[in-house]
Write a protein that holds these residues in place. Sequence first.
Motif, PDB file in Angstrom:
ATOM      1  N   PHE A  99      -8.147-103.686  62.153  1.00 45.91           N
ATOM      2  CA  PHE A  99      -6.714-103.424  62.116  1.00 45.91           C
ATOM      3  C   PHE A  99      -6.110-104.119  60.915  1.00 45.91           C
ATOM      4  O   PHE A  99      -6.691-105.038  60.356  1.00 45.91           O
ATOM      5  CB  PHE A  99      -6.018-103.873  63.421  1.00 45.91           C
ATOM      6  N   LYS A 100      -4.951-103.640  60.494  1.00 46.50           N
ATOM      7  CA  LYS A 100      -4.265-104.219  59.349  1.00 46.50           C
ATOM      8  C   LYS A 100      -3.236-105.221  59.840  1.00 46.50           C
ATOM      9  O   LYS A 100      -2.350-104.874  60.625  1.00 46.50           O
ATOM     10  CB  LYS A 100      -3.589-103.120  58.533  1.00 46.50           C
ATOM     11  N   CYS A 101      -3.356-106.458  59.389  1.00 44.62           N
ATOM     12  CA  CYS A 101      -2.417-107.508  59.783  1.00 44.62           C
ATOM     13  C   CYS A 101      -1.041-107.169  59.206  1.00 44.62           C
ATOM     14  O   CYS A 101      -0.907-106.965  57.994  1.00 44.62           O
ATOM     15  CB  CYS A 101      -2.890-108.857  59.267  1.00 44.62           C
ATOM     16  N   PRO A 102      -0.012-107.087  60.053  1.00 46.30           N
ATOM     17  CA  PRO A 102       1.319-106.744  59.539  1.00 46.30           C
ATOM     18  C   PRO A 102       1.944-107.858  58.691  1.00 46.30           C
ATOM     19  O   PRO A 102       2.842-107.585  57.901  1.00 46.30           O
ATOM     20  CB  PRO A 102       2.135-106.499  60.806  1.00 46.30           C
ATOM     21  N   GLN A 103       1.462-109.076  58.806  1.00 49.53           N
ATOM     22  CA  GLN A 103       2.025-110.185  58.035  1.00 49.53           C
ATOM     23  C   GLN A 103       1.432-110.283  56.629  1.00 49.53           C
ATOM     24  O   GLN A 103       2.152-110.506  55.664  1.00 49.53           O
ATOM     25  CB  GLN A 103       1.800-111.513  58.768  1.00 49.53           C
ATOM     26  N   VAL A 129      -4.554-110.821  70.558  1.00 42.88           N
ATOM     27  CA  VAL A 129      -5.599-111.228  69.625  1.00 42.88           C
ATOM     28  C   VAL A 129      -4.992-112.221  68.646  1.00 42.88           C
ATOM     29  O   VAL A 129      -3.935-111.958  68.073  1.00 42.88           O
ATOM     30  CB  VAL A 129      -6.133-109.999  68.851  1.00 42.88           C
ATOM     31  N   VAL A 130      -5.659-113.358  68.463  1.00 40.92           N
ATOM     32  CA  VAL A 130      -5.226-114.306  67.444  1.00 40.92           C
ATOM     33  C   VAL A 130      -5.802-113.829  66.118  1.00 40.92           C
ATOM     34  O   VAL A 130      -7.017-113.714  65.957  1.00 40.92           O
ATOM     35  CB  VAL A 130      -5.701-115.732  67.764  1.00 40.92           C
ATOM     36  N   THR A 153      -3.007-116.259  61.587  1.00 44.15           N
ATOM     37  CA  THR A 153      -3.032-117.149  62.759  1.00 44.15           C
ATOM     38  C   THR A 153      -1.929-116.856  63.773  1.00 44.15           C
ATOM     39  O   THR A 153      -1.609-117.695  64.596  1.00 44.15           O
ATOM     40  CB  THR A 153      -2.980-118.648  62.364  1.00 44.15           C
ATOM     41  N   ARG A 154      -1.353-115.673  63.714  1.00 41.86           N
ATOM     42  CA  ARG A 154      -0.352-115.265  64.705  1.00 41.86           C
ATOM     43  C   ARG A 154      -1.003-114.399  65.774  1.00 41.86           C
ATOM     44  O   ARG A 154      -2.129-113.947  65.628  1.00 41.86           O
ATOM     45  CB  ARG A 154       0.777-114.502  64.035  1.00 41.86           C
ATOM     46  N   LEU A 155      -0.257-114.137  66.818  1.00 41.24           N
ATOM     47  CA  LEU A 155      -0.738-113.334  67.931  1.00 41.24           C
ATOM     48  C   LEU A 155      -0.301-111.891  67.739  1.00 41.24           C
ATOM     49  O   LEU A 155       0.865-111.621  67.462  1.00 41.24           O
ATOM     50  CB  LEU A 155      -0.147-113.886  69.234  1.00 41.24           C
ATOM     51  N   ARG A 173      -5.175 -99.827  67.998  1.00 39.89           N
ATOM     52  CA  ARG A 173      -4.010 -99.957  67.126  1.00 39.89           C
ATOM     53  C   ARG A 173      -3.090-101.064  67.607  1.00 39.89           C
ATOM     54  O   ARG A 173      -3.032-101.372  68.788  1.00 39.89           O
ATOM     55  CB  ARG A 173      -3.231 -98.662  67.064  1.00 39.89           C
ATOM     56  N   LEU A 174      -2.331-101.605  66.663  1.00 37.47           N
ATOM     57  CA  LEU A 174      -1.341-102.622  66.993  1.00 37.47           C
ATOM     58  C   LEU A 174      -0.190-102.022  67.783  1.00 37.47           C
ATOM     59  O   LEU A 174       0.153-100.837  67.597  1.00 37.47           O
ATOM     60  CB  LEU A 174      -0.775-103.245  65.716  1.00 37.47           C
TER      61      LEU A 174
END
Length: 56
Positions: free
Chosen positions: A7-11, A34-35, A40-42, A51-52
């Motif tokens: 998945f693509k980290c939104p941050q 998921v961490v 390091t966010r949830l 998908r997120l």
Amino acid sequence: MDRQIVFKCPQTGMNVQHRLTAAANDAADTHVSVVCPACTRLHLISRATGRLLGEK
């Protein structure tokens, strides 16, 4: 059965690989927390699609 998802980290915008473990009572619309190793966010990920939460 466990499966790998990406998945693509939104941050950070980085692609992150994670292993989703199968549970006996998986419902199609459940999300797991998921961490994220990138930020390091949830994040909440759908067990059915990988998908997120909120991702189109």
